[in-house]
Design a protein around this motif. Structure first.
Motif, PDB file in Angstrom:
ATOM      1  N   ILE A  26       0.834  -1.199   0.000  1.00  0.00           N
ATOM      2  CA  ILE A  26       0.000   0.000   0.000  1.00  0.00           C
ATOM      3  C   ILE A  26       0.873   1.255   0.000  1.00  0.00           C
ATOM      4  O   ILE A  26       0.552   2.254  -0.659  1.00  0.00           O
ATOM      5  CB  ILE A  26      -0.956   0.006   1.206  1.00  0.00           C
ATOM      6  N   GLN A  27       1.987   1.202   0.707  1.00  0.00           N
ATOM      7  CA  GLN A  27       2.903   2.340   0.702  1.00  0.00           C
ATOM      8  C   GLN A  27       3.418   2.620  -0.711  1.00  0.00           C
ATOM      9  O   GLN A  27       3.485   3.779  -1.154  1.00  0.00           O
ATOM     10  CB  GLN A  27       4.070   2.082   1.659  1.00  0.00           C
ATOM     11  N   LEU A  28       3.786   1.560  -1.427  1.00  0.00           N
ATOM     12  CA  LEU A  28       4.275   1.731  -2.797  1.00  0.00           C
ATOM     13  C   LEU A  28       3.175   2.278  -3.706  1.00  0.00           C
ATOM     14  O   LEU A  28       3.427   3.140  -4.560  1.00  0.00           O
ATOM     15  CB  LEU A  28       4.785   0.392  -3.332  1.00  0.00           C
ATOM     16  N   LEU A  29       1.946   1.782  -3.512  1.00  0.00           N
ATOM     17  CA  LEU A  29       0.831   2.261  -4.319  1.00  0.00           C
ATOM     18  C   LEU A  29       0.566   3.747  -4.061  1.00  0.00           C
ATOM     19  O   LEU A  29       0.371   4.536  -5.001  1.00  0.00           O
ATOM     20  CB  LEU A  29      -0.419   1.430  -4.030  1.00  0.00           C
ATOM     21  N   LEU A  30       0.560   4.138  -2.798  1.00  0.00           N
ATOM     22  CA  LEU A  30       0.344   5.544  -2.456  1.00  0.00           C
ATOM     23  C   LEU A  30       1.450   6.422  -3.045  1.00  0.00           C
ATOM     24  O   LEU A  30       1.189   7.542  -3.528  1.00  0.00           O
ATOM     25  CB  LEU A  30       0.287   5.712  -0.930  1.00  0.00           C
ATOM     26  N   HIS A  31       2.656   5.915  -3.032  1.00  0.00           N
ATOM     27  CA  HIS A  31       3.786   6.662  -3.600  1.00  0.00           C
ATOM     28  C   HIS A  31       3.578   6.886  -5.099  1.00  0.00           C
ATOM     29  O   HIS A  31       3.802   7.997  -5.622  1.00  0.00           O
ATOM     30  CB  HIS A  31       5.088   5.906  -3.341  1.00  0.00           C
ATOM     31  N   GLU A  32       3.140   5.839  -5.811  1.00  0.00           N
ATOM     32  CA  GLU A  32       2.914   5.953  -7.246  1.00  0.00           C
ATOM     33  C   GLU A  32       1.777   6.932  -7.543  1.00  0.00           C
ATOM     34  O   GLU A  32       1.839   7.726  -8.495  1.00  0.00           O
ATOM     35  CB  GLU A  32       2.586   4.577  -7.834  1.00  0.00           C
ATOM     36  N   LEU A  33       0.712   6.897  -6.727  1.00  0.00           N
ATOM     37  CA  LEU A  33      -0.421   7.789  -6.948  1.00  0.00           C
ATOM     38  C   LEU A  33      -0.031   9.253  -6.772  1.00  0.00           C
ATOM     39  O   LEU A  33      -0.456  10.123  -7.541  1.00  0.00           O
ATOM     40  CB  LEU A  33      -1.564   7.435  -5.987  1.00  0.00           C
ATOM     41  N   LYS A  34       0.783   9.516  -5.752  1.00  0.00           N
ATOM     42  CA  LYS A  34       1.176  10.896  -5.466  1.00  0.00           C
ATOM     43  C   LYS A  34       2.057  11.474  -6.568  1.00  0.00           C
ATOM     44  O   LYS A  34       2.095  12.695  -6.778  1.00  0.00           O
ATOM     45  CB  LYS A  34       1.906  10.962  -4.129  1.00  0.00           C
ATOM     46  N   HIS A  35       2.771  10.625  -7.299  1.00  0.00           N
ATOM     47  CA  HIS A  35       3.682  11.106  -8.328  1.00  0.00           C
ATOM     48  C   HIS A  35       3.067  11.026  -9.722  1.00  0.00           C
ATOM     49  O   HIS A  35       3.757  11.246 -10.725  1.00  0.00           O
ATOM     50  CB  HIS A  35       5.000  10.319  -8.293  1.00  0.00           C
ATOM     51  N   ASP A  36       1.783  10.695  -9.772  1.00  0.00           N
ATOM     52  CA  ASP A  36       1.072  10.671 -11.052  1.00  0.00           C
ATOM     53  C   ASP A  36       0.137  11.878 -11.084  1.00  0.00           C
ATOM     54  O   ASP A  36      -0.782  11.966 -10.275  1.00  0.00           O
ATOM     55  CB  ASP A  36       0.277   9.379 -11.198  1.00  0.00           C
ATOM     56  N   PRO A  37       0.335  12.827 -11.984  1.00  0.00           N
ATOM     57  CA  PRO A  37      -0.499  14.043 -12.017  1.00  0.00           C
ATOM     58  C   PRO A  37      -1.988  13.747 -12.117  1.00  0.00           C
ATOM     59  O   PRO A  37      -2.811  14.484 -11.568  1.00  0.00           O
ATOM     60  CB  PRO A  37       0.018  14.785 -13.266  1.00  0.00           C
ATOM     61  N   ALA A  38      -2.347  12.653 -12.780  1.00  0.00           N
ATOM     62  CA  ALA A  38      -3.767  12.348 -12.965  1.00  0.00           C
ATOM     63  C   ALA A  38      -4.404  11.762 -11.703  1.00  0.00           C
ATOM     64  O   ALA A  38      -5.626  11.801 -11.549  1.00  0.00           O
ATOM     65  CB  ALA A  38      -3.945  11.376 -14.129  1.00  0.00           C
ATOM     66  N   ASP A  39      -3.588  11.215 -10.815  1.00  0.00           N
ATOM     67  CA  ASP A  39      -4.132  10.531  -9.643  1.00  0.00           C
ATOM     68  C   ASP A  39      -3.696  11.141  -8.315  1.00  0.00           C
ATOM     69  O   ASP A  39      -4.024  10.609  -7.252  1.00  0.00           O
ATOM     70  CB  ASP A  39      -3.709   9.051  -9.657  1.00  0.00           C
ATOM     71  N   GLU A  40      -2.955  12.239  -8.357  1.00  0.00           N
ATOM     72  CA  GLU A  40      -2.449  12.780  -7.104  1.00  0.00           C
ATOM     73  C   GLU A  40      -3.561  13.311  -6.202  1.00  0.00           C
ATOM     74  O   GLU A  40      -3.381  13.450  -4.998  1.00  0.00           O
ATOM     75  CB  GLU A  40      -1.429  13.886  -7.382  1.00  0.00           C
ATOM     76  N   THR A  41      -4.749  13.612  -6.783  1.00  0.00           N
ATOM     77  CA  THR A  41      -5.896  14.066  -5.984  1.00  0.00           C
ATOM     78  C   THR A  41      -6.961  12.979  -5.881  1.00  0.00           C
ATOM     79  O   THR A  41      -8.145  13.266  -5.692  1.00  0.00           O
ATOM     80  CB  THR A  41      -6.507  15.329  -6.611  1.00  0.00           C
ATOM     81  N   ALA A  42      -6.529  11.729  -6.018  1.00  0.00           N
ATOM     82  CA  ALA A  42      -7.503  10.635  -6.032  1.00  0.00           C
ATOM     83  C   ALA A  42      -8.131  10.392  -4.669  1.00  0.00           C
ATOM     84  O   ALA A  42      -9.227   9.842  -4.570  1.00  0.00           O
ATOM     85  CB  ALA A  42      -6.836   9.346  -6.520  1.00  0.00           C
ATOM     86  N   MET A  43      -7.468  10.814  -3.597  1.00  0.00           N
ATOM     87  CA  MET A  43      -7.943  10.481  -2.247  1.00  0.00           C
ATOM     88  C   MET A  43      -8.456  11.714  -1.528  1.00  0.00           C
ATOM     89  O   MET A  43      -8.044  12.846  -1.806  1.00  0.00           O
ATOM     90  CB  MET A  43      -6.818   9.825  -1.439  1.00  0.00           C
ATOM     91  N   MET A  44      -9.352  11.464  -0.570  1.00  0.00           N
ATOM     92  CA  MET A  44      -9.899  12.515   0.276  1.00  0.00           C
ATOM     93  C   MET A  44     -10.052  11.949   1.681  1.00  0.00           C
ATOM     94  O   MET A  44     -10.503  10.809   1.858  1.00  0.00           O
ATOM     95  CB  MET A  44     -11.248  13.001  -0.252  1.00  0.00           C
TER      96      MET A  44
END
Length: 670
Positions: free
Chosen positions: A394-412
Motif C-alpha cells: 500500500i505504501q508503494l501504491l500511495l507513492h505511485e499515486l502521489k507522483h502521477d499528475p492524474a491521480d495525485e488528488t484521487a484520495m480525500m
C-alpha cells in the motif's frame, strides 16, 4: 388498672363508660327536678330511671358478651382456617431450623414425596438446588424463583425470617407454555441456487426428472420433521410448520442440504439449496417477509446453507461447508453495471470507501470504481487517511499515486468528505459490507441514505439497512474481479483505466487468489487478461508483491510460534508486539502448506486496543463460522475478526472454546 379490669366487660370500653355516665347524670338531674316539683312525681321518676338503667346496663352487658363471643369465635375460625390451609391447600410448605434441617412439611408436599421422609434431613441433602435457592434468597431482580424438583416444576418463595419455604406447583402452566411455543408457526422459503444453470442444457424430460427428484427428496425429509412443503415455482418452495418441527430439523443440522447436493452430483447435475426460515412472529405476512430476508442472507453468503432467525435473536447458520459454485451471470454483471451508472449519473459526486487497514484488493477496487465514475463525467474520490502504518504494498501504491499528475488528488480524508458531501452524494462501499469495519464510520453515517455495496465476501448479519444497490458475489475471487467486469459495459469513448489503476486491481486479484491458486475460475483469468490488456504493468506488479526484510522476519517469527491442535495450527503473537495485518495473513496462508494442517489461525495485536485473528482453511473447515462466532466474518476458507480491549491470550482461549464446541457438535452429528 386492676380496678378497671374488675369492671364489667362493656365498662372496659371507655367510650361506652362515658355514655353510661352521661345517661346516669341526666337521669339524676331529672329525678332532682321531679322532687322539686312534687315528691310523688320525683319518686315515680326515680323508679323509672332505676328500671331503665338496669335494662340499659343489662342490654349493654349482653351486647358486650355477644361481641366478645363473636370475636373469639371468629379468631378461632381464622386460626383454624390458617392451619387447615397450610395443611390442605395445594401449596407445598417446608419449615426448617437454623441448622438448615427440615422440621416439617405439609401433607400436600408429602404427597409428592410419597414414602420418602425428609423431616430431620438437611436442605442440601434433600435438594442442592433448593438449598441454593434458599441460600441466595432473595434474587437481585425477582422475588420468585422457578425450580425443578421431584419431576415437577415449582415457583419457590422463601420467608427467611420465618424459615419457611413455599412451593407452588407450576408444572401445568410450564407445560402449557411449552406446548404453546412448540406449536407456534414458522415460515421458510427454499431456493434451488443453481437450477437454471444446471438445467440449461438438459432436455425437458431430464429437467423434469431432476425437478421431481429434488421435490420428492425435499418433501420426504420435511415430512419426517412434520413440516409442510409446497412448491411455488420450478426453483422455489415454501415451508410451513411448528417450532417443534423446526427444532427437530435443527437437531440434525438440516442434512437435507447434503442429501440433495450429493445425490444430484451423482447424476452430474449438482443442485444446492438455500433456505431462509423465520419464526416468533404472530402475523403470517411478517413471517413470510422475514423468511425472504433470511433467504437473501443465505444467498448473499454463497448459498448451500440455511439461515434461521427470529426478529430479536441472532441468526443461526447451517451448511455452507463447500465453496460456492461460480454461476454464469454475465447478464447480472451488465444489469449491475447499468444500475450503478444510473445511480452515479444522478449523484453530484461519488465517494468510494474500502475497509479499515486496506489491502490491495480493497484499494484496487476503490480505484476502479473511481475510474467508472470519471468515465461518466462525475467527480469521485477514494476515502482514505494515511496512518503511517500501511503495509509495504500500500505504501508503494500511495507513492505511485502521489507522483502521477492524474491521480495525485484521487484520495480525500474522512473529515473532508463530511465537509464536502451533500444530500445527492453517493457512497460506494467496496470489499466489505459491514459498516463497523469501514475506513470511516462517520462517513458511512453521514451518507447512510445513499449507499452502494460491491463485495465478494459472504454477507453477514450486520448490513446497511437500505442500500441503493447491492452487488455481492461470494463465488468471485476478489472485489477487483467484480469491478473489472463492470468496465465491459461502460462507454467506450471515455478514458479507461490507467496503468496504476489496472496494476493495483490486478495485484488485488493476485493477492486474494494467492497468485491464482485459490478461488480462481475462468472469469478470474478473464478479468486478469483484461487488466493486462489495458495496461497493467508487470514490473510495477512485481514491486507491489515484494515485502521488506522486516515483514519477512516477522512472518517467519509468527510461523515459528505455531501450536498444533488436531488439524488446526494456531499462532498467538506477543501481547506487547504489533503486527501488520498482511504479515499475519501471510503467516496463516503459509501454515496451510504444512502436512496435516486443514485450518490456521494467527492471533496478533494490531494496535493498543485491537487484537485481530486471521483464519484460513483448505476448504474442509468453515473458518467463516468460527470467525462469525467471534464477531467477524469472511469466506469458507478465508475469514478474520477483530476483538477490542483484550489480550492475545484471552482471544486464544476464546478461539479454543469455539473450536472445541464445534468439534463436539460434529461428534454428536456423526
Amino acid at each position: 388498672m386492676k380496678k378497671l379490669d374488675a369492671l364489667p366487660a362493656f365498662f372496659q370500653n371507655r367510650r361506652l363508660a362515658w355514655v353510661a355516665v352521661l345517661v346516669s347524670l341526666m337521669a339524676l338531674m331529672g329525678a332532682i327536678l321531679g322532687f322539686m316539683v312534687n315528691w310523688l312525681i320525683g319518686l315515680v321518676w326515680l323508679g323509672l330511671v332505676v328500671f331503665a338503667l338496669i335494662v340499659i346496663f343489662k342490654t349493654l352487658q349482653i351486647i358486650g358478651e355477644d361481641t366478645a363471643h363473636y370475636i373469639e369465635n371468629l379468631s378461632y375460625r381464622v386460626n383454624r382456617g390458617e392451619q387447615e390451609a397450610i395443611i390442605q391447600m395445594p401449596l407445598g410448605v417446608i419449615l426448617f431450623n437454623e441448622q438448615a434441617e427440615i422440621d416439617w412439611v405439609n401433607p400436600y408436599l408429602q404427597s409428592y414425596l410419597g414414602e420418602e421422609i425428609i423431616v430431620g434431613r438437611t436442605l442440601t441433602d434433600v435438594s442442592t438446588k433448593l438449598a441454593d435457592v434458599i441460600k441466595r434468597w432473595p434474587d437481585e431482580d425477582k422475588r420468585v424463583t422457578r425450580l425443578t424438583w421431584l419431576d415437577r416444576t415449582f415457583d419457590v418463595q422463601v420467608q427467611p425470617e420465618l424459615r419457611a419455604v413455599y412451593l407452588l406447583d407450576a408444572t401445568a402452566s410450564v407445560q402449557l407454555s411449552s406446548d404453546y411455543e412448540a406449536h407456534r408457526l414458522f415460515v421458510g422459503i427454499v431456493s434451488l441456487d443453481n437450477y437454471d444453470e444446471v438445467t440449461e442444457g438438459m432436455s425437458d424430460s431430464d429437467a423434469s426428472a431432476l425437478r421431481t427428484f429434488v421435490t420428492k427428496t425435499l418433501s420426504d425429509w420435511m415430512a419426517d420433521h412434520a413440516i409442510y412443503v409446497r412448491r411455488l415455482a420450478v426453483d422455489r418452495y415454501m415451508l410451513i410448520g411448528y417450532r417443534s418441527g423446526l427444532r427437530a430439523a435443527e437437531s440434525d443440522k438440516f442434512n437435507v442440504l447434503t442429501t440433495v447436493r450429493e445425490a444430484t452430483s451423482m447424476q452430474n447435475a449438482p443442485i444446492t439449496l438455500s433456505i431462509g426460515i423465520a419464526y416468533k412472529e404472530e402475523a403470517i405476512s411478517v413471517l413470510a417477509e422475514n423468511a425472504q430476508a433470511n433467504l437473501d442472507l443465505a444467498l448473499g453468503r454463497g448459498g448451500d446453507q440455511v439461515v434461521v432467525k427470529s426478529p430479536t435473536g441472532d441468526a443461526r447458520f447451517y451448511g455452507g461447508n463447500i465453496n460456492p459454485m461460480a454461476k454464469r451471470t454475465r447478464v447480472r454483471a451488465r444489469v449491475i453495471s447499468q444500475a450503478l451508472a444510473d445511480l452515479m449519473t444522478q449523484a453530484d459526486q461519488i465517494f468510494i470507501m474500502g475497509h479499515k487497514r486496506s489491502d490491495m484488493d480493497s484499494f484496487g477496487a476503490a480505484l476502479g470504481v473511481r475510474r467508472l465514475a470519471q468515465m461518466l463525467g462525475k467527480p469521485a474520490w477514494v476515502v482514505y487517511e494515511e496512518t503511517g502504518h500501511e503495509h509495504s504494498d500500500i505504501q508503494l501504491l500511495l507513492h505511485e499515486l502521489k507522483h502521477d499528475p492524474a491521480d495525485e488528488t484521487a484520495m480525500m480524508t474522512p473529515s473532508q468528505v463530511i465537509t464536502e458531501a451533500t444530500e445527492r452524494s453517493l457512497l460506494v462501499m467496496v470489499d466489505h459490507s459491514k459498516p463497523s469495519i469501514s475506513e470511516s464510520r462517520d462517513v458511512y453515517n453521514h451518507l447512510a441514505g445513499r449507499v452502494v455495496i460491491i463485495d465478494h465476501h459472504r454477507r453477514g448479519e450486520e448490513f446497511p439497512e437500505e442500500p441503493q444497490l447491492v452487488y455481492i458475489e461470494s463465488y468471485a475471487s476478489s472485489t477487483s474481479e467484480l469491478v473489472t467486469e463492470l468496465f465491459e459495459y461502460q462507454p467506450r469513448r471515455a478514458k479507461g483505466l490507467s496503468k496504476i489503476e489496472s496494476t493495483a486491481m490486478l495485484a488485488g486479484i493476485q493477492v486474494d487468489t494467492k497468485s491464482f491458486t485459490l478461488r480462481s475460475g475462468t472469469r478470474t483469468f478473464d478479468a486478469a487478461s483484461y487488466l493486462r490488456s489495458v495496461g497493467a504493468d508487470g514490473k510495477m506488479l512485481q514491486d507491489f508483491m515484494k515485502e521488506t526484510v522486516s515483514s519477512y522476519r516477522k512472518r517467519a517469527h509468527l510461523i515459528e510460534r505455531a501450536e498444533i491442535h488436531d488439524t488446526a495450527a494456531i499462532v498467538v503473537g506477543e501481547n506487547d508486539v504489533q503486527y501488520d495485518s498482511v504479515v499475519a495473513a501471510q503467516a496463516a496462508d503459509a501454515l496451510l502448506q504444512m502436512i496435516g494442517i486443514e485450518s490456521s489461525y494467527v492471533i496478533t495485536r494490531r494496535d493498543d486496543k485491537m487484537v485481530a485473528v486471521s483464519a484460513r482453511s483448505t476448504g474442509s473447515v468453515n473458518v467463516q463460522l468460527v470467525m462469525e462466532a467471534m464477531g467477524g466474518g469472511g469466506h469458507l476458507s478465508n475469514a478474520a475478526t477483530q476483538v477490542a480491549d483484550v489480550a492475545t491470550n484471552d482471544v486464544y482461549s476464546q478461539l479454543l472454546s469455539i473450536l472445541e464446541a464445534s468439534d463436539d457438535s460434529e461428534a454428536e452429528e456423526n
